[in-house]
Design a protein around this motif. Sequence first.
Motif, PDB file in Angstrom:
ATOM      1  N   ALA A 451       0.810  -1.211   0.000  1.00  0.00           N
ATOM      2  CA  ALA A 451       0.000   0.000   0.000  1.00  0.00           C
ATOM      3  C   ALA A 451       0.846   1.266   0.000  1.00  0.00           C
ATOM      4  N   SER A 452       1.898   1.299   0.801  1.00  0.00           N
ATOM      5  CA  SER A 452       2.668   2.537   0.964  1.00  0.00           C
ATOM      6  C   SER A 452       3.299   3.015  -0.333  1.00  0.00           C
ATOM      7  N   SER A 453       3.572   2.093  -1.264  1.00  0.00           N
ATOM      8  CA  SER A 453       4.228   2.489  -2.520  1.00  0.00           C
ATOM      9  C   SER A 453       3.273   3.198  -3.476  1.00  0.00           C
ATOM     10  N   ALA A 454       1.997   3.304  -3.109  1.00  0.00           N
ATOM     11  CA  ALA A 454       1.036   3.983  -3.986  1.00  0.00           C
ATOM     12  C   ALA A 454       1.198   5.499  -3.950  1.00  0.00           C
ATOM     13  N   TYR A 455       1.794   6.038  -2.879  1.00  0.00           N
ATOM     14  CA  TYR A 455       1.910   7.485  -2.737  1.00  0.00           C
ATOM     15  C   TYR A 455       3.292   7.964  -3.177  1.00  0.00           C
ATOM     16  N   PRO A 456       3.361   9.065  -3.951  1.00  0.00           N
ATOM     17  CA  PRO A 456       4.667   9.635  -4.294  1.00  0.00           C
ATOM     18  C   PRO A 456       5.432  10.010  -3.025  1.00  0.00           C
ATOM     19  N   GLU A 464      -1.010  19.180   3.383  1.00  0.00           N
ATOM     20  CA  GLU A 464      -2.332  18.997   2.786  1.00  0.00           C
ATOM     21  C   GLU A 464      -2.553  17.539   2.392  1.00  0.00           C
ATOM     22  N   PHE A 465      -1.550  16.929   1.789  1.00  0.00           N
ATOM     23  CA  PHE A 465      -1.690  15.545   1.336  1.00  0.00           C
ATOM     24  C   PHE A 465      -1.790  14.590   2.518  1.00  0.00           C
ATOM     25  N   THR A 466      -0.845  14.682   3.459  1.00  0.00           N
ATOM     26  CA  THR A 466      -0.808  13.695   4.543  1.00  0.00           C
ATOM     27  C   THR A 466      -1.991  13.827   5.499  1.00  0.00           C
ATOM     28  N   GLN A 467      -2.474  15.031   5.708  1.00  0.00           N
ATOM     29  CA  GLN A 467      -3.629  15.177   6.601  1.00  0.00           C
ATOM     30  C   GLN A 467      -4.890  14.603   5.957  1.00  0.00           C
ATOM     31  N   LYS A 468      -4.938  14.580   4.638  1.00  0.00           N
ATOM     32  CA  LYS A 468      -6.103  14.040   3.942  1.00  0.00           C
ATOM     33  C   LYS A 468      -5.982  12.546   3.681  1.00  0.00           C
ATOM     34  N   TYR A 469      -4.799  12.107   3.250  1.00  0.00           N
ATOM     35  CA  TYR A 469      -4.641  10.719   2.808  1.00  0.00           C
ATOM     36  C   TYR A 469      -3.791   9.856   3.750  1.00  0.00           C
ATOM     37  N   VAL A 492       2.703  18.528   8.638  1.00  0.00           N
ATOM     38  CA  VAL A 492       2.544  17.192   8.072  1.00  0.00           C
ATOM     39  C   VAL A 492       2.030  16.227   9.140  1.00  0.00           C
ATOM     40  N   ARG A 493       1.391  15.162   8.692  1.00  0.00           N
ATOM     41  CA  ARG A 493       0.951  14.113   9.610  1.00  0.00           C
ATOM     42  C   ARG A 493       2.107  13.144   9.825  1.00  0.00           C
ATOM     43  N   TYR A 494       2.298  12.746  11.076  1.00  0.00           N
ATOM     44  CA  TYR A 494       3.398  11.848  11.404  1.00  0.00           C
ATOM     45  C   TYR A 494       2.942  10.418  11.685  1.00  0.00           C
ATOM     46  N   ILE A 495       1.662  10.221  12.005  1.00  0.00           N
ATOM     47  CA  ILE A 495       1.161   8.914  12.418  1.00  0.00           C
ATOM     48  C   ILE A 495       0.238   8.368  11.332  1.00  0.00           C
ATOM     49  N   ARG A 496       0.324   7.078  11.073  1.00  0.00           N
ATOM     50  CA  ARG A 496      -0.509   6.433  10.050  1.00  0.00           C
ATOM     51  C   ARG A 496      -1.995   6.551  10.403  1.00  0.00           C
ATOM     52  N   MET A 497      -2.836   6.273   9.441  1.00  0.00           N
ATOM     53  CA  MET A 497      -4.280   6.285   9.658  1.00  0.00           C
ATOM     54  C   MET A 497      -4.946   5.407   8.606  1.00  0.00           C
ATOM     55  N   MET A 498      -6.238   5.192   8.769  1.00  0.00           N
ATOM     56  CA  MET A 498      -6.983   4.391   7.810  1.00  0.00           C
ATOM     57  C   MET A 498      -7.022   5.069   6.457  1.00  0.00           C
ATOM     58  N   GLY A 499      -7.050   4.279   5.376  1.00  0.00           N
ATOM     59  CA  GLY A 499      -7.004   4.854   4.048  1.00  0.00           C
ATOM     60  C   GLY A 499      -7.998   4.223   3.097  1.00  0.00           C
TER      61      GLY A 499
END
Length: 812
Positions: A451-456, A464-469, A492-499
């Motif tokens: 999953a993690s390789s889907a994001y640039p 903006e990106f990490t807080q949303k995705y 930026v967001r530092y902790i993982r979340m549901m996607g």
Amino acid sequence: MIKKILVLGSLAVLGVGCKSPQPVAQESSKSEKKKSDLKKYSEVITSEAKTDEGLFTTHFVDDKLYFEIPVDLFEKDMLLVSRIAGVPSGFGGGYVNAGSKVNEQVVRWVKRNGNIDMKVISFENQSDEDSPIYKSVQANNFFPILFSSKIETWSEDSTSVVIDASALFEDEVEAINGISSGLRKRYKVKKLDKSRSYIESANAYPENIEIKHVMTYEAETPPERDQAGTISMLLNQSMILLPDDKMQPRLADYRVGWFTIDKYDYDSDELKADDYEIIRRWKLVPKDIEAYKRGELVEPVEPIVYYLDPATPEKWRPYFKQGIEDWNVAFEEAGFKNAIIAKDPPSKEEDPEFSPEDVRYSVVRYVASTTRNAVGPSVSDPRTGEIIESDIIWYHNHLRSYRNRFMIEAGAQNPNARTLNTPEAEIGEMMRMVIAHEVGHALGLPHNMKASSAYPTDSLRSAEFTQKYGLTPSIMDYARVNYVAQPGDEGVRYIRMMGPYDLYAINWGYRYLPEADSPQEEKATLDKWILEKAGDPVYEFGSGYGGADPQSQRESLGDDQVKASEYGIANLKKVVPNLVDWTSKDGFAYDELDEVYRELSYMWRGYLSHVVTNVGGVYETRKTSDQEGVVYEPVPAKIQKEAVEFLNDEAFSTPKWMLNQDILGRVEAPEAIDRIQSIQTGALEDLLEKDRLKRMITNEEVNPESAYSPVDMMADVRKGIFSELYNSRQTDAYRRNLQRSYVDIAAAYLKELDERENDEVLKSDIMALMRGEMEQLKADINRRKNRTNHQLTRFHWNDLLARIDSAILNEV
């Protein structure tokens, strides 16, 4: 639709018929006669018995455990789950903990004349009852008897039998044993000591029986030397009644990640037994099916309910409950509202029967243990895949893991990470997401390391990106802390979340399909949902096992592993000079510094490993035959070459930034230095591993114009590792060690030829590659070894020549 009948028990049981009343009357007469020969109920179950009523009644009389089994439970399917409830310190190297599952099997209690047998039942192989092959399947899947006991007495109304079940838990029964064959050898286990093995407790609940028993083994080398040559462990055996109302199974598809159960259908029209898998999931049925069909959100008839362990600290309870109920957004994607509910533990007044052992209650257990882990096991019906119960386990010291990781991977960027006392908001959010991750497992979802390789990669530096995705499209990935973010990347967001992948997977596995009357009738709809997302990396699945796909790795972030590791190491270089200040406490030694510094070195090793996987790597995109394109595609040569350049710079050069004297002067310096050398050598061994080289050789043969050839790779690595030789400079101790490792790794392929006559490596181009490398390096050293005035460096070059000659001379 032809109903599939799962293979039944022994032929003797199947042979008992009901075609005429005469045999039944005779059998009844015989049974009555036998009953009269038995002791009276009150003589077996005396007034001193400690009795607990439930699925069936348990009685403790003196040291004996009796089961009183109702006749109507004979031939009923029950799931016997064996778990370890208590282990000695260090058992299994610390990787076997309380809560670890030993075995899971379906059993049936069967009456055989004056005995009651417990048979192990398999549902893996199946055939239709009317099929000609049914009898053959039946005969070739004869069910073993796990345990047998004679009938001691009958209940006064003859509705149940009483047996002595003590031997099942006091003798050594391999199928429920807590010590594997490997650990038996490791600890030199001799035998079970029955004098120190006993049943601790037996509890009966409406749908399950729970037995705890202590097993003590004589062992020559136990994990704890002060145990006087024994290993004692506490086991928990759960016997759970499986439902008569079976859930309709759902066929698995390897393009969407699910825990599965294997099946074999011998009635298949294929020219073989049709092997397939069904997914493991909870049974969710809409209360209002018509409203559900209209697209309205509908509550399930029975929601998934998790209770918190009464031992859970009050301040962490809100985060645990949030982590559980975070999954409701995914279930809404599947058409359900309030599908999963978190509750505080009930008081004695609210529910006097509440017990975490009761299968009717799923619990998030809070375990006071030094184990640094959390797990999300579940118990499922092997007939259908229905998840029946789940206990999430949070071990207290897992807080320590996240505290350390947050400091190491975010300390350079985030001031809140620069302390051993991580603020509650941050550590609470981490706990919330760990619980959500483990609940995901308990819902049926495995790790999705792709999953993690889907994001640039650079998107992870965007607020903006990490807080949303988030950091990855799936919380089921291992992507715990945003180590890509750099100082100055505000917000930026530092902790993982549901996607988005999590919502997609839950919809695929849990959406109710009322029009489909069989798993086969669901398949067209399920395939359609997959094809709608095909080609979008956000919805791809990869287990992370196999080690060949660089886009499917644990703890990796972003689509560019080289860039992500560059960012990660840049942060580590900023963290190291501050560790003494961030970990020191007045009046205490430097244990915390030693621990964090050690774990930081392992993070560095992880970043190197992420990059190594690109070399000889293969991208996997899971597809079925109706989809265009290939499943496997080699990593482009340009990326592989960049990976080797990175390794020469960050893995194989001396990591002076890690050799911080402020730290080494306060911890065990030789151990720290040895660890650094070990990590460097490990990265080199991984790079020159035989399967990687074989993939490169194959790729060059198939794609000669575009492949990164193994010859070029070896030359690039050699020129990097031996740069002092080619630039006429002296080497330091770290580099000399690494250069010796390079020669030793290459030479090992040649030295062991006499032991590998039938080995695949002997017959591959790897031998020619390594021989050519040794000869090239020997020629280069001979030409250049005297171009330095450093005496130890010249001795070093001569030593390498001797090693190379030894390897070549020992060839067969």
